[in-house]
Design a protein around this motif. Sequence first.
Motif, PDB file in Angstrom:
ATOM      1  N   VAL A  67      21.585   9.170   8.806  1.00  0.00           N
ATOM      2  CA  VAL A  67      22.694   8.578   7.869  1.00  0.00           C
ATOM      3  C   VAL A  67      24.128   8.811   7.813  1.00  0.00           C
ATOM      4  CG1 VAL A  67      23.084   8.499   5.186  1.00  0.00           C
ATOM      5  CG2 VAL A  67      20.547   8.685   6.217  1.00  0.00           C
ATOM      6  N   HIS A  83      27.081   9.079   5.996  1.00  0.00           N
ATOM      7  CA  HIS A  83      27.959   9.662   4.947  1.00  0.00           C
ATOM      8  C   HIS A  83      27.755  11.311   5.300  1.00  0.00           C
ATOM      9  CE1 HIS A  83      29.336   6.263   3.171  1.00  0.00           C
ATOM     10  NE2 HIS A  83      28.339   5.913   2.693  1.00  0.00           N
ATOM     11  N   PRO A  84      26.597  12.028   5.210  1.00  0.00           N
ATOM     12  CA  PRO A  84      26.481  13.496   5.417  1.00  0.00           C
ATOM     13  C   PRO A  84      27.115  14.110   6.635  1.00  0.00           C
ATOM     14  CG  PRO A  84      24.255  12.496   4.983  1.00  0.00           C
ATOM     15  CD  PRO A  84      25.294  11.409   5.305  1.00  0.00           C
ATOM     16  N   ASN A 136      19.489  15.782   5.258  1.00  0.00           N
ATOM     17  CA  ASN A 136      21.013  15.868   5.141  1.00  0.00           C
ATOM     18  C   ASN A 136      21.678  17.131   4.869  1.00  0.00           C
ATOM     19  OD1 ASN A 136      20.629  12.998   5.695  1.00  0.00           O
ATOM     20  ND2 ASN A 136      20.831  12.489   3.705  1.00  0.00           N
ATOM     21  N   GLU A 162      17.393  21.148  -1.721  1.00  0.00           N
ATOM     22  CA  GLU A 162      16.745  20.265  -2.618  1.00  0.00           C
ATOM     23  C   GLU A 162      15.591  19.406  -1.936  1.00  0.00           C
ATOM     24  OE1 GLU A 162      19.293  19.926  -6.431  1.00  0.00           O
ATOM     25  OE2 GLU A 162      19.106  18.078  -5.679  1.00  0.00           O
ATOM     26  N   ARG A 213       7.619   9.385 -10.051  1.00  0.00           N
ATOM     27  CA  ARG A 213       9.044  10.335  -9.840  1.00  0.00           C
ATOM     28  C   ARG A 213       9.267  11.402 -10.652  1.00  0.00           C
ATOM     29  NH1 ARG A 213      12.611   7.053  -6.581  1.00  0.00           N
ATOM     30  NH2 ARG A 213      11.507   4.857  -6.411  1.00  0.00           N
ATOM     31  N   ASP A 256      19.289  18.307   1.726  1.00  0.00           N
ATOM     32  CA  ASP A 256      18.464  17.589   0.896  1.00  0.00           C
ATOM     33  C   ASP A 256      17.385  16.873   2.003  1.00  0.00           C
ATOM     34  OD1 ASP A 256      19.671  16.739  -1.595  1.00  0.00           O
ATOM     35  OD2 ASP A 256      21.484  16.627  -0.559  1.00  0.00           O
ATOM     36  N   GLU A 284      26.249  -1.828   5.940  1.00  0.00           N
ATOM     37  CA  GLU A 284      26.122  -0.485   6.144  1.00  0.00           C
ATOM     38  C   GLU A 284      25.118   0.115   4.827  1.00  0.00           C
ATOM     39  OE1 GLU A 284      26.656   1.583   8.326  1.00  0.00           O
ATOM     40  OE2 GLU A 284      28.834   0.986   9.239  1.00  0.00           O
ATOM     41  N   SER A 327      16.408   4.408  -6.831  1.00  0.00           N
ATOM     42  CA  SER A 327      16.902   5.648  -6.701  1.00  0.00           C
ATOM     43  C   SER A 327      17.966   5.714  -5.523  1.00  0.00           C
ATOM     44  CB  SER A 327      15.874   6.517  -6.712  1.00  0.00           C
ATOM     45  OG  SER A 327      16.337   8.069  -6.655  1.00  0.00           O
ATOM     46  N   LEU A 347      19.378   8.504  -2.526  1.00  0.00           N
ATOM     47  CA  LEU A 347      19.340   9.768  -1.748  1.00  0.00           C
ATOM     48  C   LEU A 347      20.603  10.371  -2.355  1.00  0.00           C
ATOM     49  CD1 LEU A 347      17.717   9.865   1.488  1.00  0.00           C
ATOM     50  CD2 LEU A 347      16.728   9.667  -0.656  1.00  0.00           C
ATOM     51  N   PRO A 348      20.961  11.775  -2.550  1.00  0.00           N
ATOM     52  CA  PRO A 348      21.991  12.285  -3.051  1.00  0.00           C
ATOM     53  C   PRO A 348      23.187  11.890  -2.027  1.00  0.00           C
ATOM     54  CG  PRO A 348      20.232  13.860  -3.278  1.00  0.00           C
ATOM     55  CD  PRO A 348      19.585  12.533  -2.575  1.00  0.00           C
ATOM     56  N   ARG A 349      22.954  11.975  -0.861  1.00  0.00           N
ATOM     57  CA  ARG A 349      23.991  11.875  -0.038  1.00  0.00           C
ATOM     58  C   ARG A 349      24.082  10.301   0.528  1.00  0.00           C
ATOM     59  NH1 ARG A 349      27.830  14.903   2.748  1.00  0.00           N
ATOM     60  NH2 ARG A 349      29.435  13.602   2.705  1.00  0.00           N
ATOM     61  N   ALA A 350      23.544   9.475  -0.130  1.00  0.00           N
ATOM     62  CA  ALA A 350      23.697   7.916   0.363  1.00  0.00           C
ATOM     63  C   ALA A 350      25.026   7.431   0.137  1.00  0.00           C
ATOM     64  CB  ALA A 350      22.800   7.163  -0.562  1.00  0.00           C
ATOM     65  N   THR A 351      25.876   8.295  -0.635  1.00  0.00           N
ATOM     66  CA  THR A 351      27.384   7.978  -0.858  1.00  0.00           C
ATOM     67  C   THR A 351      28.192   8.920  -0.164  1.00  0.00           C
ATOM     68  OG1 THR A 351      26.857   9.166  -2.769  1.00  0.00           O
ATOM     69  CG2 THR A 351      26.791   6.706  -2.847  1.00  0.00           C
ATOM     70  N   GLU A 352      29.441   8.544  -0.127  1.00  0.00           N
ATOM     71  CA  GLU A 352      30.615   9.368   0.475  1.00  0.00           C
ATOM     72  C   GLU A 352      30.551  10.749  -0.098  1.00  0.00           C
ATOM     73  OE1 GLU A 352      32.214   8.724   3.119  1.00  0.00           O
ATOM     74  OE2 GLU A 352      33.536  10.658   2.822  1.00  0.00           O
ATOM     75  N   ARG A 410      28.373  13.545  -2.430  1.00  0.00           N
ATOM     76  CA  ARG A 410      27.016  13.733  -2.940  1.00  0.00           C
ATOM     77  C   ARG A 410      26.956  13.642  -4.452  1.00  0.00           C
ATOM     78  NH1 ARG A 410      23.308  17.648  -4.575  1.00  0.00           N
ATOM     79  NH2 ARG A 410      21.365  17.633  -3.788  1.00  0.00           N
ATOM     80  N   ARG A 449      20.924  14.820  -8.159  1.00  0.00           N
ATOM     81  CA  ARG A 449      19.752  14.112  -8.267  1.00  0.00           C
ATOM     82  C   ARG A 449      19.443  13.923  -9.789  1.00  0.00           C
ATOM     83  NH1 ARG A 449      15.965  14.252  -3.483  1.00  0.00           N
ATOM     84  NH2 ARG A 449      17.192  15.357  -2.218  1.00  0.00           N
ATOM     85  N   ASP A 487      14.432   2.570  -2.671  1.00  0.00           N
ATOM     86  CA  ASP A 487      15.171   4.156  -2.530  1.00  0.00           C
ATOM     87  C   ASP A 487      16.275   3.706  -1.602  1.00  0.00           C
ATOM     88  OD1 ASP A 487      12.151   4.854  -3.431  1.00  0.00           O
ATOM     89  OD2 ASP A 487      13.916   6.341  -3.869  1.00  0.00           O
ATOM     90  N   ILE A 538      18.721   4.809   0.983  1.00  0.00           N
ATOM     91  CA  ILE A 538      19.221   5.842   2.016  1.00  0.00           C
ATOM     92  C   ILE A 538      20.647   5.645   2.332  1.00  0.00           C
ATOM     93  CG2 ILE A 538      16.761   5.862   2.364  1.00  0.00           C
ATOM     94  CD1 ILE A 538      17.125   4.842   5.299  1.00  0.00           C
ATOM     95  N   GLN A 539      21.461   4.970   2.436  1.00  0.00           N
ATOM     96  CA  GLN A 539      22.674   4.764   2.713  1.00  0.00           C
ATOM     97  C   GLN A 539      23.240   3.544   1.696  1.00  0.00           C
ATOM     98  OE1 GLN A 539      23.948   5.587   6.891  1.00  0.00           O
ATOM     99  NE2 GLN A 539      24.800   3.298   6.708  1.00  0.00           N
ATOM    100  N   ALA A 540      24.381   3.906   1.368  1.00  0.00           N
ATOM    101  CA  ALA A 540      25.145   2.836   0.306  1.00  0.00           C
ATOM    102  C   ALA A 540      26.369   2.460   0.672  1.00  0.00           C
ATOM    103  CB  ALA A 540      25.073   3.529  -1.074  1.00  0.00           C
ATOM    104  N   ASP A 541      26.594   1.166   0.824  1.00  0.00           N
ATOM    105  CA  ASP A 541      28.047   0.559   0.924  1.00  0.00           C
ATOM    106  C   ASP A 541      28.192  -0.718   0.131  1.00  0.00           C
ATOM    107  OD1 ASP A 541      30.410   0.340   2.160  1.00  0.00           O
ATOM    108  OD2 ASP A 541      29.868  -0.851   3.900  1.00  0.00           O
TER     109      ASP A 541
END
Lengths: 245, 245, 245, 245, 245, 245
Positions: C21, C23-24, C40, C62, C76, C115, E34, E64, E66-71, E73, E76, E117, E119-122
């Motif tokens: 991924v 970002h991490p 991650n 986590e 969930r 994570d 992305e 949902s 993932l916590p680190r899908a974004t720039e 964290r 959760r 879910d 896993i990576q967000a853009d």
Amino acid sequence: MRTDGREKDQLRHIEIETGYVKHPEGSVLITVGETKVICNASIEERVPPFMRNSGKGWITAEYSMLPRATETRNIRESSKGKISGRTMEIQRLIGRALRAVVDLDALGERTIWIDCDVIQADGGTRTASITGAFVAMAIALAKLQDSKKISSFPLKSFLAATSVGIVEEHGAVLDLNYIEDSSALVDMNIIMTGEGEFVELQGTGEEATFTMDQLHQLLKLGQVGIHELFQIQQQSLGDIVKRFQ
Amino acid sequence: MRTDGREKDQLRHIEIETGYVKHPEGSVLITVGETKVICNASIEERVPPFMRNSGKGWITAEYSMLPRATETRNIRESSKGKISGRTMEIQRLIGRALRAVVDLDALGERTIWIDCDVIQADGGTRTASITGAFVAMAIALAKLQDSKKISSFPLKSFLAATSVGIVEEHGAVLDLNYIEDSSALVDMNIIMTGEGEFVELQGTGEEATFTMDQLHQLLKLGQVGIHELFQIQQQSLGDIVKRFQ
Amino acid sequence: MRTDGREKDQLRHIEIETGYVKHPEGSVLITVGETKVICNASIEERVPPFMRNSGKGWITAEYSMLPRATETRNIRESSKGKISGRTMEIQRLIGRALRAVVDLDALGERTIWIDCDVIQADGGTRTASITGAFVAMAIALAKLQDSKKISSFPLKSFLAATSVGIVEEHGAVLDLNYIEDSSALVDMNIIMTGEGEFVELQGTGEEATFTMDQLHQLLKLGQVGIHELFQIQQQSLGDIVKRFQ
Amino acid sequence: MRTDGREKDQLRHIEIETGYVKHPEGSVLITVGETKVICNASIEERVPPFMRNSGKGWITAEYSMLPRATETRNIRESSKGKISGRTMEIQRLIGRALRAVVDLDALGERTIWIDCDVIQADGGTRTASITGAFVAMAIALAKLQDSKKISSFPLKSFLAATSVGIVEEHGAVLDLNYIEDSSALVDMNIIMTGEGEFVELQGTGEEATFTMDQLHQLLKLGQVGIHELFQIQQQSLGDIVKRFQ
Amino acid sequence: MRTDGREKDQLRHIEIETGYVKHPEGSVLITVGETKVICNASIEERVPPFMRNSGKGWITAEYSMLPRATETRNIRESSKGKISGRTMEIQRLIGRALRAVVDLDALGERTIWIDCDVIQADGGTRTASITGAFVAMAIALAKLQDSKKISSFPLKSFLAATSVGIVEEHGAVLDLNYIEDSSALVDMNIIMTGEGEFVELQGTGEEATFTMDQLHQLLKLGQVGIHELFQIQQQSLGDIVKRFQ
Amino acid sequence: MRTDGREKDQLRHIEIETGYVKHPEGSVLITVGETKVICNASIEERVPPFMRNSGKGWITAEYSMLPRATETRNIRESSKGKISGRTMEIQRLIGRALRAVVDLDALGERTIWIDCDVIQADGGTRTASITGAFVAMAIALAKLQDSKKISSFPLKSFLAATSVGIVEEHGAVLDLNYIEDSSALVDMNIIMTGEGEFVELQGTGEEATFTMDQLHQLLKLGQVGIHELFQIQQQSLGDIVKRFQ
């Protein structure tokens, strides 16, 4: 004669064992008949946000029952994730009652946490909690004074509580056990100071009502019982009694 | 010599008082040095949903500490509205361990609820809980057999637990108290059956690691301690011991 | 031969894909047979309250499963509003294990968030999480060192985990898949350092017990498997391996 | 003269507007001075689990304040995710009080839900809620009787509530507004039936105590006020009054 | 030219990988630039309580990140213990949109659970989720038909979603990435059927407003993008496309 | 003619009563046919954490229904312990819409809390809330300007909202009541400024879809209705209208 052989105006056998748990500043096990409550008093050197910079202290109480303190097992409130209305009501009552006899200015900006944990229940757990918690708190405050953190003893008066009620066969009786309590027409909790004044009075008749006359009978019984409780508290406190003016 | 004067392979003073609380089917107060835990066993005539119609019984445990069981007061989990990871881990461990020595078929479709409430903590609360809970459960099961609800005694073996660990000054030691536990390099909980087999082994070194050699020393100490615990359990169980084949 | 054709001491096919991924700071997808976990590692420039002003860093983990990582869909934990005991146990284990090989002083006052999100489960998700998380963490720490925020590489050793267990037909076997795991008599998770020392050992026999002999067989299998995992971790880390002294 | 010009034994201006909201079986807006509460009574054709197959009905109450019913905005309990101790206490009190005057056998296996929503608060919201809820409930029950679902009118008596208290300058006074309430030495809620009997009596002195004499003054004032409340309730109920025997 | 070199009416590169996770009845990984989302469709042989005995099926979605899908964290939602308003809005939207193209009578009393879910967000995670979930659902329904549990294919039409918006430099653009989205004056999500009709239209201008003219430009761009998405969905579905009438 | 006798492009009877509750800075009761909502605006002299030191203000909204605002009683969200997805969606919408017409720089670092409490519901509660909340907010801001805390009036424009939809018998209609809403094929909420620009557009067809043509009919109806709402808002605001440039 009542189911357990007592007179109408007779308390159950009461014992207050001090120093029950080693860590708390004050700790007692109070036994009222078959009801047993551990009352711990902890001193924390800060107050909740709404009291900060007031120069005054605070007293707060928490109450809980072991799941099997009762005939059938209760689900833990920690498992349910929330505290029941009954528990909230009781812990608010205990805190409010104790605050009535403490000079919060003399206490200074610290909190006394009262923990009442019922390990065996047979009626009257909230009044036993108050009576026992008063002793635990007095011991903790004496220790606080001994440590020179406070100059005067902040207790203004003694405090004890009992229940009275009206049961079908006997009319007004003192200190109801569980069987009496669950069939009582009227149930009243009385909290009084050593000076004989009321701190709190809560009378309720869920399926019944009560007259002014009955109210007087109940109050009279309560005064008798509470007077006796003061004797027992004094014995358990020993020399600390002298610190009360 | 350790801080409390014990030898490396010496347990603390242990007492198991049976019949501590009156309502539960089995109830003991176990004292391990300054650690005190009330262990209650309650029998419920049904099983959780995932066990229904299996013909088998279930054993589940809950664990809690009084807020002032420790040196500083902890917030109640009921006030926080959720159970901590530590509590969850411990109560899952207790339940799993006890299930290992119960013939769930012989128990039939009923649940044994184990409640371990720590009233005073000085290290080793989870192993004390298991050792005490075993006795409470045995008493409850004997009562169940006496009532003819089950025909055979469903316990397959004895069960006890202790902790061992590696502390800086002494190396491997048995039955750590709180001071030892908080500075231990390695901490291990051992749960064994009366036949000397392992039920569970949990060794962890948060800031340290341990070698195969050290592991052996720890296991040996554990065996010594657990053997002694079985003697104490047997004394507290009296005639019930005869029901084990 | 086992259900999937492996030898008793044979790991499943393992792959560690780095940079999974974007970002991490560190991100890997670890595949252990049919088990797939995204690990991650995120670096946060502050520590939790209980570590403030200690000069030391912290590592916390986590763990979660996608609802349909398993054969039947799980609810969930965010919908249930609380984390299960199993999840808590696993995330505490992952964090504790990783902390054992990090020099928290060299890390400085920052937190590494790990994570582990299981996207497909076939047994061994907690050990796969630890093995993968170690690689993600190493990559994140290398990046931190490259950015000059820390002067030395804070990893003291390699770390990997595997499961071993006793299954009815084969006795002691290495790296159990879901089918083996669900029928295993004894299940043990082993976490070791590159130096061959134990970080954590968790052996449990829910419906069975195990002897000292069986314990030794299990430990031996675990050592074999973990040795192989170190090879795979090293390949996936490339030049970063040189930063370990 | 009191801050709002009233005599010591004078209620505030009271209005009970019936038919306030269209959907509920009974709906009133009660105005007590500047305090305004919407009281809705809803009838549900089933009882909670603990009452099933008892042949009896149940009455349960919920109480809430709009966030800006008060001088400063309060956080909604739905946003906090839990109900405060104060709210719990009040809604338990309302339900208990109303049940005291309903013949639950005559009601049959149905539940009356009482919703008291305070839209503007100036002291005495719980007693206003009870007084208003009684009227809403009577209307709902009359409608139920009209629909032939029950044969007799299940109300045994009238019910109203007021507060009395001791304030520094005036001594014992009736029906405290917010300013009086917040500085009162003693605060007492009195709930009585049309026959002049007590249903509930709750007297509390947080920073003060009260004597038997003061208790009598307070009870006397309460009786005066409640008598007047019955007149207003009767006017608002119109012909429904005739259904009471 | 836009920051990533696209034309105003150009979608990002899109891929739909089917069979991504092995357990679900339908599983895809959709990649939109992305942004990467795992969309799983699970079939459960029962419906929620409010649909029972209706003879109809139901479709419900959960979303949902993932916590680190974004720039940076994110915490959760399972740790917070509650689902955010944004998540609720998105999962309600996904479920509602999918239900619009399913013949719930033909589905019969079963539920399709959609899990999206990220896993990576853009940017555009909710529209990517809908476009991917449609494919996962179609695969799951084909499998259901193959198993003879349903006789006809219950999908009435294709369904895809995209975002359009107004950004300062370029005016109206198609398929916003995160940078564009966070500075957009107006943001609109468009969901359409294969027949070119609207299923849902959500346009919002938090710090800006938009005219009827701008609305038309946005709708036109959306139609272009969605038409292209249908081509990609069809390729990924292969022969299943023939089941649509 | 519609069920309540209206033309297709006719709003229900609308009233906006200002000064409804005494404590809030702005308070109105808006009545739209049988729908009644109390809209209170409270000013708090601080902003949420994410806005601190930005020099800008914030507007946030909460929405709730009394349990018996509807035909059948709903469980309170405070009792359930969580807010439903529907409530979240609505309160996010109200806040977002109001922020579109406020100059947050001119407001300065303070928060306007909008509370919309539905006391009676008959369709269109979210659009009635926005229309009423705008008036309550304008009154609160005028008061803020009068107190000299802000120098200019921070409202940039008027704002109102209505619903339009497609119903089987009549096609596109304006301002749907509950009966129309529950059978509508398409439901659309339109929020516009006094300048006739869109702030938000939310159209959805759960079991149906809509064409571009139908979209145009709906938008046209919405414009007609919102124009009329502006007249009513202006009348209720009196002289405050002059503060808008």
